[in-house]
Scaffold this motif. Sequence first.
Motif: not given
Length: 581
Positions: A380-388, A394-397, A490-494
């Motif tokens: 129901q919540s399919g969007g890419i999640v951004v966690v910080k 600076k975020g990860a997805v 969890v990817l793209h950790t910045s």
Amino acid sequence: MSFTPAKWPRKLRSQSWFAGTSRDSIYHRGWLKNQGYPHDLFDGRPVIGILNTWSELTPCNGIHMKELAEKVKAGIWEAGGFPVEVPVFSASENTFRPTAMMFRNLGALAVEETVRGQPMDGCVLLVGCDKTTPSLMMGVASVDIPAIVVTGGPMLNGHYKQQRVGSGTHLWKFSEAVKAGEMTQEEFVEAEASMSRSTGTCNTMGTASTMASMAEALGMALSGNAAIPAVDSRRRVIAQLSGRRIVQMVKDDMKPSNIMTKDAFENAIRTNAAIGGSTNAVIHLLAMAGRCGIDLTLEDWDRCGRDIPTIVNLMPSGDYLMEEFFYAGGLPVVLKRLGEAGLLHNDAVTVSGESIWDEVKDVVNHNEDVILPADKALNQSGGIVVVKGNLAPKGAVLKPSAATPALMQHRGRAVVFEDIDDYKAKINDPDLDIDETCVMVLKNCGPKGYPGMAEVGNMGLPPKVLKKGITDMVRISDARMSGTAYGTVVLHTSPEAAAGGPLAVIRNGDMIELDVANRRLHVDISDEEMTARLAEWVPTHEQPESGYAWLHQHHVQGADTGADFDFLKGCRGSAVGKDSH
Ligand code: FES
């Protein structure tokens, strides 16, 4: 948002090469005439470059791309244009080392200069494999002359032992099955050919299909383009129609900047959520927006994707493949559903000259198992999640539709791999101190670290965990993940580890908390401890001293802004330099 066509006829940029009787004009025309072009082709009609990424070492952009180029040419001739086919840099995800992503910006740079420096009034982007689509779109966005995307299309469905098998997705599944002792090596080799049974791109909703969908949702491809299989005759039809259309776009002076607006990017982000698209789209759309001068951020991804159901039941999140998505009606059905739900900027203009809503409002869903009703959505919540948090300032997805719901809130002990070689050396060791409650942490795989940000974030689980029947664990890295892959990853950790981000100083035994609902990624150490560890940090990744690797190392930006080169952001226009003759 409406578009007002320019007046026609008017003098086009190609005429600065070809018009008149000067020595330079004769020089430019004369050499082209060695290919048998009649004189009247240089009379001011639109010259259209067909930028073809066909390569035998980019098998996804296979031999059919040559045929598609011929169809595009036919359309351009029909509409009164002058087609010229131009091969451009091509990088396949499955052959290019260290990773095709390292060369996306190189491709974009080459395309930008190829277009700006040569007599083209518009171009058709013949793309397919993951990086080729964004690199060409980035390149033309920086020149801003009329452009239309034609993708090569996905492969036909794969089948193995009566089972539907998807590109990439089943590579990971079968590989884990071999490690778990559930499949023999011989069966794995037999399955290999079953996954790729025709020319075309990955047949899952991997990055190639995602980026084809992004191009369509952005309005840069004709409606319906994304899902048509590579070998379907309708793929050739849309190529021809795109050839016809680009000629009119040049006459109208309809440029990427008229189409790729902030609204269009928001439409694409929402579409990505609805299709369960690849996390790689985050990086590519951020980079493309940067070329267009549009302020698009990770926060936009989280905001726009929140609470959008994933209704496309395709692997890796679901059951079906792109061939079935096409038969169900393809992306236009998804865009219509978003529009009906008030989640689409309906008036965003597309390459057709029509609004995106006008393009899709009358389409029909032919298969509700493939394009699901909202109440049966995969997520129901399919969007890419951004966690910080202190682990990713600076975020990860994370892609919820590919993750395990029970792991979306998890606290576990870190098991750290300093780089991909360290991971490979340790992961099969029966004495590795790890169980399914741990959090696997992989460092030095970001844009600078790998280098090039390889698709290794979905690192396989240790065999001793797999043998218990466990198929997912929380994994954290600064890497990317193939769009065909899955897991609570969890990817793209910045900032990335190789740039001295907090990821670089995580140690074995640190307690890590992932809380997707609250968008939090936290390591349980004090601020003082983090500061002390960062002060001691020294880079361990290889530092190239020359060549493209040096350029990449010194100029690539973080994943949180799209990993473009700092000196390539923005649009530099199409003005031509002085003639050298
Ligand atoms: Fe090229 Fe998937 S690896 S399209």
